[in-house]
Design an enzyme around this catalytic site. Structure first.
Site, PDB file in Angstrom:
ATOM      1  N   ASN A   1       0.843  -1.113  -0.011  1.00  0.00           N
ATOM      2  CA  ASN A   1       0.099   0.049  -0.018  1.00  0.00           C
ATOM      3  C   ASN A   1       0.951   1.138   0.077  1.00  0.00           C
ATOM      4  O   ASN A   1       1.742   1.388   0.761  1.00  0.00           O
ATOM      5  CB  ASN A   1      -0.907  -0.039   1.192  1.00  0.00           C
ATOM      6  CG  ASN A   1      -1.878  -1.047   1.173  1.00  0.00           C
ATOM      7  OD1 ASN A   1      -1.985  -1.996   0.335  1.00  0.00           O
ATOM      8  ND2 ASN A   1      -2.403  -1.732   2.277  1.00  0.00           N
TER       9      ASN A   1
ATOM     10  N   HIS B   1       5.684  -0.682  -2.898  1.00  0.00           N
ATOM     11  CA  HIS B   1       5.514  -0.363  -4.084  1.00  0.00           C
ATOM     12  C   HIS B   1       5.428   1.499  -3.750  1.00  0.00           C
ATOM     13  O   HIS B   1       4.906   1.912  -4.810  1.00  0.00           O
ATOM     14  CB  HIS B   1       3.926  -0.506  -4.467  1.00  0.00           C
ATOM     15  CG  HIS B   1       3.794  -2.055  -4.886  1.00  0.00           C
ATOM     16  ND1 HIS B   1       2.490  -2.555  -5.037  1.00  0.00           N
ATOM     17  CD2 HIS B   1       4.637  -2.858  -5.215  1.00  0.00           C
ATOM     18  CE1 HIS B   1       2.956  -3.910  -5.317  1.00  0.00           C
ATOM     19  NE2 HIS B   1       4.080  -4.090  -5.620  1.00  0.00           N
TER      20      HIS B   1
END
Ligand code: OAD
Length: 246
Positions: A102, A119
């Site tokens: 997330n 990410h």
């Protein structure tokens, strides 16, 4: 699900070296849309128009507008009981490592510090020229697309887009930890993106006991030791309390 097996509770209570892998589902109860479920971002937008280097090259303003919308959603969201329980886990376990897919910053805001956001982070920018990585906390941004304060070049979100490689060194750090952890929680991910699932499988192949929490089965469900069907914000706090009563 309110009752957990004695075996599961003993494992949760007694583990020393623990990893947690989270996906968008852990933030669903904070009101942040997931990607692939009903109402998910990739049901309403085309990833190739918004989350690829090609899309950014073609229309940086459009890409930034999409991230501006999401930055607003993330900034207004609050950590939920799943995030809070994961903070308790970090304080409880001797060794702890949180790998999140997330970009919403909610684990950090909840209070976790041993986090690897594989990410990237929606509140961080990277300069397309000088590579400077900086916090980007202004919401809404005055200038769109934003410009680097050091070299006046275009900034981009510090996020791994489709078709890009992961940030240098990040996966190596994850693999090193997962090579000998005892327990891994896999929470709220569909497993449609292969790298995070490879990380979880690596931990399992190296002997970690695995507990998945998800209302729907994922690509890893058939490989986990314990699959707990339900919402993270409901199940995780219940396990956490139940382990002390066991
Ligand atoms: P997905 O949207 O693919 O999957 C979300 C998962 O969360 C699904 O398996 C749901 O069943 C589950 N879920 C929904 N509500 C939940 C709840 N309350 N508690 C627990 N689980 C719940 O999201 P990810 O697997 O995280 O990439 O997607 C991986 C990556 O794909 C993202 O990191 C993003 C996206 O493209 C980048 O941003 C680079």
């Amino acid at each position: 699900m309110d009752s957990f097996s004695k075996e599961l509770l003993q494992i949760v209570k007694n583990a020393k070296k623990v990893a947690v892998l989270t996906g968008a589902g852990v933030s669903a109860e904070s009101g942040i849309p997931t990607f692939r479920g009903s109402g998910g971002y990739w049901k309403n937008y085309r990833a190739e128009d918004l989350a690829t280097p090609e899309a950014f090259q073609k229309d940086p303003k459009l890409v930034w507008e999409w991230y501006e919308m999401r930055r607003g959603v993330c900034a207004n969201a609050k950590p939920n009981p799943a995030h809070e329980t994961i903070v308790s886990m970090e304080n409880y376990y001797k060794e702890f490592f949180l790998i999140t897919q997330n970009v919403d910053g909610l684990h950090r805001r909840a209070g976790n510090s041993k986090i690897v956001p594989i990410h990237g982070d929606i509140f961080t920018s990277r300069c397309t020229q000088c590579g400077d990585i900086s916090e980007l906390l202004e919401i809404p941004l005055t200038n769109l697309p934003p410009i680097c304060k050091h070299c006046n070049s275009l900034l981009r979100p510090h996020i791994v887009w489709f078709g890009e490689t992961y940030f240098p060194g990040v996966l190596e750090g994850c693999y090193s930890y997962l090579s000998n952890c005892e327990l891994i929680f896999i929470i709220g991910t569909s497993g449609q993106v292969s790298v995070p699932i490879q990380l979880a499988l690596y931990a399992i192949q190296n002997g970690a006991i695995s507990i998945e929490i998800n209302p729907d089965e994922s690509t890893i469900t058939s490989k986990v030791g314990f699959y707990l069907k339900g919402k993270a914000g409901e199940i995780l706090p219940k396990i956490w309390i139940a382990k002390n009563k066991d």
